[in-house]
Design a protein around this motif. Structure first.
Motif, PDB file in Angstrom:
ATOM      1  N   GLU A 126       2.982  66.483  34.830  1.00  0.00           N
ATOM      2  CA  GLU A 126       3.614  65.565  35.870  1.00  0.00           C
ATOM      3  C   GLU A 126       5.300  65.733  35.868  1.00  0.00           C
ATOM      4  N   LEU A 127       5.798  65.980  36.887  1.00  0.00           N
ATOM      5  CA  LEU A 127       7.500  65.972  36.880  1.00  0.00           C
ATOM      6  C   LEU A 127       8.036  64.467  36.598  1.00  0.00           C
ATOM      7  N   VAL A 128       8.654  64.696  35.615  1.00  0.00           N
ATOM      8  CA  VAL A 128       9.221  63.194  35.265  1.00  0.00           C
ATOM      9  C   VAL A 128      10.553  63.159  35.587  1.00  0.00           C
ATOM     10  N   ASP A 129      11.586  64.139  35.310  1.00  0.00           N
ATOM     11  CA  ASP A 129      12.990  64.353  35.627  1.00  0.00           C
ATOM     12  C   ASP A 129      13.418  65.880  35.848  1.00  0.00           C
ATOM     13  N   THR A 130      14.431  66.104  36.598  1.00  0.00           N
ATOM     14  CA  THR A 130      14.871  67.366  36.888  1.00  0.00           C
ATOM     15  C   THR A 130      16.222  67.337  37.328  1.00  0.00           C
ATOM     16  N   THR A 131      17.048  68.340  36.880  1.00  0.00           N
ATOM     17  CA  THR A 131      18.391  68.495  37.541  1.00  0.00           C
ATOM     18  C   THR A 131      18.360  69.734  38.594  1.00  0.00           C
ATOM     19  N   ASP A 132      17.302  70.413  38.583  1.00  0.00           N
ATOM     20  CA  ASP A 132      17.086  71.602  39.455  1.00  0.00           C
ATOM     21  C   ASP A 132      16.485  71.119  40.772  1.00  0.00           C
ATOM     22  N   GLU A 133      17.321  71.535  41.834  1.00  0.00           N
ATOM     23  CA  GLU A 133      16.841  71.125  43.302  1.00  0.00           C
ATOM     24  C   GLU A 133      15.476  71.891  43.389  1.00  0.00           C
ATOM     25  N   GLU A 134      15.482  73.260  43.159  1.00  0.00           N
ATOM     26  CA  GLU A 134      14.282  74.035  43.481  1.00  0.00           C
ATOM     27  C   GLU A 134      13.198  73.365  43.010  1.00  0.00           C
ATOM     28  N   VAL A 135      13.197  73.124  41.627  1.00  0.00           N
ATOM     29  CA  VAL A 135      12.188  72.518  41.055  1.00  0.00           C
ATOM     30  C   VAL A 135      11.504  71.383  41.575  1.00  0.00           C
ATOM     31  N   ALA A 136      12.323  70.383  42.149  1.00  0.00           N
ATOM     32  CA  ALA A 136      12.184  69.179  42.818  1.00  0.00           C
ATOM     33  C   ALA A 136      11.415  69.488  44.088  1.00  0.00           C
ATOM     34  N   GLU A 137      11.930  70.333  44.934  1.00  0.00           N
ATOM     35  CA  GLU A 137      11.452  70.776  46.011  1.00  0.00           C
ATOM     36  C   GLU A 137       9.842  71.364  45.923  1.00  0.00           C
ATOM     37  N   GLU A 138       9.673  72.114  44.839  1.00  0.00           N
ATOM     38  CA  GLU A 138       8.556  72.452  44.634  1.00  0.00           C
ATOM     39  C   GLU A 138       7.226  71.693  44.153  1.00  0.00           C
TER      40      GLU A 138
ATOM     41  N   GLY B 266      29.472  62.245  20.348  1.00  0.00           N
ATOM     42  CA  GLY B 266      30.735  61.771  21.140  1.00  0.00           C
ATOM     43  C   GLY B 266      31.150  62.872  21.924  1.00  0.00           C
ATOM     44  N   ASP B 267      30.439  64.076  21.561  1.00  0.00           N
ATOM     45  CA  ASP B 267      31.061  65.290  22.574  1.00  0.00           C
ATOM     46  C   ASP B 267      30.235  65.173  23.950  1.00  0.00           C
ATOM     47  N   PHE B 268      31.110  65.428  25.160  1.00  0.00           N
ATOM     48  CA  PHE B 268      30.707  65.338  26.502  1.00  0.00           C
ATOM     49  C   PHE B 268      30.194  66.841  26.564  1.00  0.00           C
ATOM     50  N   VAL B 269      28.865  67.003  27.186  1.00  0.00           N
ATOM     51  CA  VAL B 269      28.244  68.272  27.614  1.00  0.00           C
ATOM     52  C   VAL B 269      27.339  68.001  28.813  1.00  0.00           C
ATOM     53  N   LYS B 270      27.434  69.274  29.342  1.00  0.00           N
ATOM     54  CA  LYS B 270      26.917  69.240  30.818  1.00  0.00           C
ATOM     55  C   LYS B 270      25.782  69.864  30.620  1.00  0.00           C
ATOM     56  N   LEU B 271      24.572  69.109  30.794  1.00  0.00           N
ATOM     57  CA  LEU B 271      23.140  69.789  30.663  1.00  0.00           C
ATOM     58  C   LEU B 271      22.396  70.116  32.106  1.00  0.00           C
ATOM     59  N   SER B 272      21.561  71.238  32.089  1.00  0.00           N
ATOM     60  CA  SER B 272      20.559  71.307  33.276  1.00  0.00           C
ATOM     61  C   SER B 272      19.211  71.172  32.278  1.00  0.00           C
ATOM     62  N   TYR B 273      18.289  70.367  33.054  1.00  0.00           N
ATOM     63  CA  TYR B 273      16.981  70.196  32.288  1.00  0.00           C
ATOM     64  C   TYR B 273      15.920  69.718  33.259  1.00  0.00           C
ATOM     65  N   THR B 274      14.612  69.955  32.802  1.00  0.00           N
ATOM     66  CA  THR B 274      13.443  69.576  33.536  1.00  0.00           C
ATOM     67  C   THR B 274      12.377  69.132  32.338  1.00  0.00           C
ATOM     68  N   ALA B 275      11.664  67.783  32.847  1.00  0.00           N
ATOM     69  CA  ALA B 275      11.009  67.227  31.846  1.00  0.00           C
ATOM     70  C   ALA B 275       9.683  67.124  32.649  1.00  0.00           C
ATOM     71  N   TYR B 276       8.643  67.383  31.819  1.00  0.00           N
ATOM     72  CA  TYR B 276       7.086  67.109  32.412  1.00  0.00           C
ATOM     73  C   TYR B 276       6.406  66.329  31.163  1.00  0.00           C
ATOM     74  N   THR B 277       5.364  65.546  31.831  1.00  0.00           N
ATOM     75  CA  THR B 277       4.466  65.009  31.108  1.00  0.00           C
ATOM     76  C   THR B 277       3.541  66.150  30.133  1.00  0.00           C
ATOM     77  N   VAL B 278       3.209  66.083  29.244  1.00  0.00           N
ATOM     78  CA  VAL B 278       2.553  67.221  28.143  1.00  0.00           C
ATOM     79  C   VAL B 278       1.143  67.298  28.752  1.00  0.00           C
ATOM     80  N   ASP B 279       0.600  66.153  28.887  1.00  0.00           N
ATOM     81  CA  ASP B 279      -1.070  66.292  29.165  1.00  0.00           C
ATOM     82  C   ASP B 279      -1.289  66.780  30.554  1.00  0.00           C
ATOM     83  N   SER B 280      -0.444  65.992  31.664  1.00  0.00           N
ATOM     84  CA  SER B 280      -0.926  66.167  32.923  1.00  0.00           C
ATOM     85  C   SER B 280       0.062  67.364  33.915  1.00  0.00           C
TER      86      SER B 280
END
Length: 309
Positions: A39-51, A23-37
């Motif tokens: 591959e970028l799945v999702d990110t809140t970081d613009e620099e990571v996305a550009e890379e 029920g708590d509201f939290v502000k998160l930054s995160y990045t998610a990759y597939t474990v095997d390959s």
């Protein structure tokens, strides 16, 4: 252990329970990759996305506000957040985050169901309400995989808890940005509203009276972009009702701002290309004067024609 001792232990456990909870509201930054390959799945970081070669002009990358326990992020990540504090970081592996890979979801369909410019391996297509990607096209048939592109993949999330959101307006802004990817202007007001109240009298009859009540109202300014946003048009009622419940407010009012036309812009008649080639009334009068025609005579002639008819 006696019942009394167990109750005391439970009370102590609840008292000691700290950190973030459901029920708590939290502000998160995160990045998610597939474990095997990797591959970028999702990110809140613009620099990571550009890379990773993501087009950062098509979407906004910034920390996201979620509500723990509401399914705004994978459950495994939510569970890892419970008990944590602002500033903490974590890594969580979500097994088969997008479900198991199902061989039966790879099907052969008629190529005619796919637009010609999408009949190639790797193309993402929508067929009969299902989304998939083309594996092969042979003659008049196409092999299409309707599994999620990441089905069967484990995904690793790396996150940081940036803040716990307490302000009501900031909670609302974070929720709507997550749902609609739009940073909307909004504010909270306590309005006095008249409401009709029906009560039963001592004689068993009903009596309607008007009362003035206070309502916590969230005002949202609808941006021009949202007017053409399909997700906003189709889902705003349901999502705004969720916002009301989560924030414990009384109502939401969406305001549409329409700016006046700049001076010198043509009016409706001119814009529609109406009679007279879009000329206004003043232009018609000037044209009559230039042609040395008496407007009163024209009116008299029209009256005569109507009488003859």
């Amino acid at each position: 252990m006696s019942d009394e001792t167990e109750a005391e232990t439970a009370d102590e456990s609840e008292t000691e329970q700290g950190g973030l909870q459901e029920g708590d509201f939290v502000k998160l930054s995160y990045t998610a990759y597939t474990v095997d390959s990797g591959e970028l799945v999702d990110t809140t970081d613009e620099e990571v996305a550009e890379e990773e070669g993501v087009d950062t002009e098509e979407q906004e990358f910034s920390p996201r506000t979620i509500v723990i326990g509401e399914g705004h992020i994978f459950e495994d990540v939510e569970q890892d957040l419970i008990g944590k504090e602002v500033g903490d970081t974590g890594e969580v592996v979500v097994e088969q985050a997008f479900g198991e890979y199902d061989e039966d979801e790879v099907r052969t369909v008629s190529a005619n169901k796919i637009p010609e410019d999408e009949r190639y391996p790797g193309a993402h297509v929508d067929i009969d309400g299902e989304h998939g990607h083309v594996e092969a096209v042979i003659g008049g048939r196409a092999r299409v995989d309707f599994n999620h592109p990441l089905a069967g993949e484990d995904v690793e999330y790396e996150y940081e808890i940036l803040d716990q959101v307490e302000d009501t307006v900031e909670k609302a802004r974070g929720l709507l940005q997550m749902y609609f990817d739009a940073d909307l202007d909004m504010h909270l007001e306590t309005d006095e509203v008249e409401e009709e109240v029906t009560e039963e009298t001592e004689e068993g009859e009903t009596e309607t009276t008007t009362e003035t009540v206070e309502k916590e109202t969230l005002y949202i300014e609808q941006s021009p972009e949202l007017q053409f946003n399909q997700q906003w048009m189709m889902g705003k009622d349901q999502i705004l009702n969720q916002v009301i419940d989560m924030l414990d407010i009384d109502r939401v009012i969406v305001q549409e701002i329409i700016d006046g036309q700049p001076a010198g812009m043509p009016g409706m008649m001119g814009g529609m290309g109406g009679m007279g080639g879009g000329e206004g009334l003043g232009d018609v009068e000037e044209a009559l004067e230039d042609a040395d025609v008496d407007a009163d005579e024209i009116v008299e002639e029209l009256d005569i024609d109507e009488d003859e008819a």
